[in-house]
Design a protein around this motif. Structure first.
Motif, PDB file in Angstrom:
ATOM      1  N   GLN A   1     -11.538 -38.696 -25.279  1.00  0.00           N
ATOM      2  CA  GLN A   1     -12.963 -39.208 -25.069  1.00  0.00           C
ATOM      3  C   GLN A   1     -13.653 -38.270 -24.255  1.00  0.00           C
ATOM      4  O   GLN A   1     -13.198 -37.472 -23.354  1.00  0.00           O
ATOM      5  N   ILE A   2     -14.929 -38.137 -24.720  1.00  0.00           N
ATOM      6  CA  ILE A   2     -15.943 -37.301 -23.878  1.00  0.00           C
ATOM      7  C   ILE A   2     -16.234 -37.888 -22.645  1.00  0.00           C
ATOM      8  O   ILE A   2     -16.860 -38.807 -22.734  1.00  0.00           O
ATOM      9  N   ILE A   3     -16.263 -37.198 -21.588  1.00  0.00           N
ATOM     10  CA  ILE A   3     -16.696 -37.721 -20.300  1.00  0.00           C
ATOM     11  C   ILE A   3     -18.167 -36.749 -20.059  1.00  0.00           C
ATOM     12  O   ILE A   3     -18.262 -35.694 -19.912  1.00  0.00           O
ATOM     13  N   VAL A   4     -18.989 -37.941 -20.270  1.00  0.00           N
ATOM     14  CA  VAL A   4     -20.393 -37.369 -20.045  1.00  0.00           C
ATOM     15  C   VAL A   4     -20.908 -37.202 -18.602  1.00  0.00           C
ATOM     16  O   VAL A   4     -20.643 -38.257 -17.931  1.00  0.00           O
ATOM     17  N   ASN A   5     -21.361 -36.142 -18.194  1.00  0.00           N
ATOM     18  CA  ASN A   5     -21.695 -36.008 -16.493  1.00  0.00           C
ATOM     19  C   ASN A   5     -23.057 -35.286 -16.533  1.00  0.00           C
ATOM     20  O   ASN A   5     -23.206 -34.308 -17.102  1.00  0.00           O
ATOM     21  N   SER A   6     -24.116 -36.059 -16.179  1.00  0.00           N
ATOM     22  CA  SER A   6     -25.451 -35.349 -16.078  1.00  0.00           C
ATOM     23  C   SER A   6     -25.349 -34.173 -15.166  1.00  0.00           C
ATOM     24  O   SER A   6     -26.546 -33.384 -15.377  1.00  0.00           O
ATOM     25  N   ASN A   7     -24.503 -34.044 -14.318  1.00  0.00           N
ATOM     26  CA  ASN A   7     -24.569 -32.714 -13.446  1.00  0.00           C
ATOM     27  C   ASN A   7     -24.307 -31.505 -14.255  1.00  0.00           C
ATOM     28  O   ASN A   7     -24.398 -30.239 -13.862  1.00  0.00           O
ATOM     29  N   LEU A   8     -23.832 -31.627 -15.514  1.00  0.00           N
ATOM     30  CA  LEU A   8     -23.841 -30.523 -16.563  1.00  0.00           C
ATOM     31  C   LEU A   8     -24.918 -30.116 -17.147  1.00  0.00           C
ATOM     32  O   LEU A   8     -24.935 -29.419 -18.128  1.00  0.00           O
ATOM     33  N   ARG A   9     -26.072 -30.958 -17.156  1.00  0.00           N
ATOM     34  CA  ARG A   9     -27.161 -30.632 -17.720  1.00  0.00           C
ATOM     35  C   ARG A   9     -27.772 -29.346 -17.386  1.00  0.00           C
ATOM     36  O   ARG A   9     -27.625 -28.688 -16.392  1.00  0.00           O
TER      37      ARG A   9
ATOM     38  N   ARG B   1     -27.271 -31.907 -28.137  1.00  0.00           N
ATOM     39  CA  ARG B   1     -26.565 -30.496 -28.676  1.00  0.00           C
ATOM     40  C   ARG B   1     -25.321 -30.353 -27.820  1.00  0.00           C
ATOM     41  O   ARG B   1     -24.403 -29.923 -28.540  1.00  0.00           O
ATOM     42  N   ALA B   2     -25.089 -30.555 -26.680  1.00  0.00           N
ATOM     43  CA  ALA B   2     -23.684 -30.643 -26.039  1.00  0.00           C
ATOM     44  C   ALA B   2     -22.821 -31.592 -26.653  1.00  0.00           C
ATOM     45  O   ALA B   2     -21.579 -31.208 -26.790  1.00  0.00           O
TER      46      ALA B   2
ATOM     47  N   THR C   1      -4.388 -25.715 -13.228  1.00  0.00           N
ATOM     48  CA  THR C   1      -5.370 -26.532 -14.052  1.00  0.00           C
ATOM     49  C   THR C   1      -6.355 -25.169 -14.540  1.00  0.00           C
ATOM     50  O   THR C   1      -6.768 -24.293 -13.680  1.00  0.00           O
ATOM     51  N   ARG C   2      -6.355 -25.092 -15.955  1.00  0.00           N
ATOM     52  CA  ARG C   2      -7.217 -24.014 -16.570  1.00  0.00           C
ATOM     53  C   ARG C   2      -8.728 -24.950 -17.047  1.00  0.00           C
ATOM     54  O   ARG C   2      -8.649 -25.838 -17.575  1.00  0.00           O
ATOM     55  N   PHE C   3      -9.895 -24.381 -16.648  1.00  0.00           N
ATOM     56  CA  PHE C   3     -11.083 -24.842 -17.017  1.00  0.00           C
ATOM     57  C   PHE C   3     -11.727 -23.808 -17.941  1.00  0.00           C
ATOM     58  O   PHE C   3     -11.752 -22.513 -17.614  1.00  0.00           O
ATOM     59  N   ILE C   4     -12.230 -24.347 -19.322  1.00  0.00           N
ATOM     60  CA  ILE C   4     -12.800 -23.395 -20.290  1.00  0.00           C
ATOM     61  C   ILE C   4     -14.252 -24.034 -20.316  1.00  0.00           C
ATOM     62  O   ILE C   4     -14.380 -25.168 -20.714  1.00  0.00           O
ATOM     63  N   LEU C   5     -15.165 -23.193 -20.101  1.00  0.00           N
ATOM     64  CA  LEU C   5     -16.554 -23.709 -20.177  1.00  0.00           C
ATOM     65  C   LEU C   5     -17.264 -23.086 -21.407  1.00  0.00           C
ATOM     66  O   LEU C   5     -16.825 -21.947 -21.825  1.00  0.00           O
ATOM     67  N   VAL C   6     -17.597 -23.764 -22.355  1.00  0.00           N
ATOM     68  CA  VAL C   6     -18.486 -23.404 -23.481  1.00  0.00           C
ATOM     69  C   VAL C   6     -19.938 -24.027 -23.671  1.00  0.00           C
ATOM     70  O   VAL C   6     -20.096 -25.130 -23.209  1.00  0.00           O
ATOM     71  N   ARG C   7     -20.502 -23.164 -23.821  1.00  0.00           N
ATOM     72  CA  ARG C   7     -22.035 -23.338 -24.044  1.00  0.00           C
ATOM     73  C   ARG C   7     -22.214 -24.041 -25.460  1.00  0.00           C
ATOM     74  O   ARG C   7     -21.400 -23.945 -26.338  1.00  0.00           O
ATOM     75  N   HIS C   8     -23.075 -25.040 -25.464  1.00  0.00           N
ATOM     76  CA  HIS C   8     -23.315 -25.699 -26.645  1.00  0.00           C
ATOM     77  C   HIS C   8     -23.628 -24.634 -27.901  1.00  0.00           C
ATOM     78  O   HIS C   8     -24.124 -23.621 -27.850  1.00  0.00           O
ATOM     79  N   ALA C   9     -23.175 -25.113 -29.118  1.00  0.00           N
ATOM     80  CA  ALA C   9     -23.465 -24.309 -30.228  1.00  0.00           C
ATOM     81  C   ALA C   9     -25.149 -24.264 -30.583  1.00  0.00           C
ATOM     82  O   ALA C   9     -25.971 -24.583 -29.963  1.00  0.00           O
TER      83      ALA C   9
ATOM     84  N   VAL D   1      -8.738 -32.861 -21.496  1.00  0.00           N
ATOM     85  CA  VAL D   1     -10.108 -33.596 -21.107  1.00  0.00           C
ATOM     86  C   VAL D   1     -11.248 -32.908 -21.609  1.00  0.00           C
ATOM     87  O   VAL D   1     -11.063 -31.535 -21.614  1.00  0.00           O
ATOM     88  N   VAL D   2     -12.259 -33.457 -22.111  1.00  0.00           N
ATOM     89  CA  VAL D   2     -13.509 -32.850 -22.584  1.00  0.00           C
ATOM     90  C   VAL D   2     -14.687 -33.429 -21.785  1.00  0.00           C
ATOM     91  O   VAL D   2     -14.896 -34.719 -21.741  1.00  0.00           O
ATOM     92  N   TYR D   3     -15.327 -32.699 -21.132  1.00  0.00           N
ATOM     93  CA  TYR D   3     -16.415 -32.882 -20.399  1.00  0.00           C
ATOM     94  C   TYR D   3     -17.807 -32.399 -21.185  1.00  0.00           C
ATOM     95  O   TYR D   3     -17.811 -31.523 -21.784  1.00  0.00           O
ATOM     96  N   SER D   4     -18.917 -33.013 -21.213  1.00  0.00           N
ATOM     97  CA  SER D   4     -20.357 -32.811 -21.856  1.00  0.00           C
ATOM     98  C   SER D   4     -21.519 -33.301 -20.863  1.00  0.00           C
ATOM     99  O   SER D   4     -21.315 -34.169 -20.247  1.00  0.00           O
ATOM    100  N   SER D   5     -22.609 -32.616 -21.050  1.00  0.00           N
ATOM    101  CA  SER D   5     -23.877 -32.982 -20.677  1.00  0.00           C
ATOM    102  C   SER D   5     -24.292 -33.927 -21.624  1.00  0.00           C
ATOM    103  O   SER D   5     -23.564 -34.007 -22.699  1.00  0.00           O
TER     104      SER D   5
END
Length: 92
Positions: A78-86, A63-64, A9-17, A55-59
């Motif tokens: 669908q965006i999976i919203v997770n408050s732990n990513l704040r 902006r995220a 599994t490859r995870f790619i982390l992106v900071r908000h624009a 899969v797409v996760y977001s805080s």
């Protein structure tokens, strides 16, 4: 002897624009500015050429979510919203 298949599994982390309000103030609810909106579209171009996005996760911060939305639409995910990513502050 049974063959073993290795999957990864490859995870790619992106900071908000880029996000800035008209007043220049930056806070929790600050949305993307015009440059940030363009950056989020460029993100789609980059990742859809090199990766299959499953899969797409977001805080939950605006902006995220605004950064993730074009990619999720293009990838039909669908965006999976997770408050732990704040973002969070670390005490000094």
């Amino acid at each position: 002897m049974q063959e073993t298949t290795i999957t990864s599994t490859r995870f790619i982390l992106v900071r908000h624009a880029q996000a800035r309000s008209d007043t220049g103030i930056y806070g929790q609810e600050t949305p993307l500015n015009e440059l940030g909106k363009k950056q989020s579209l460029l993100l789609v171009n980059v990742f859809t050429q090199i990766e299959k996005i499953d899969v797409v996760y977001s805080s939950p911060l605006p902006r995220a979510l605004q950064t993730a939305e074009p990619l999720s639409i293009q990838c039909k995910q669908q965006i999976i919203v997770n408050s732990n990513l704040r973002e969070f502050e670390v005490p000094e």
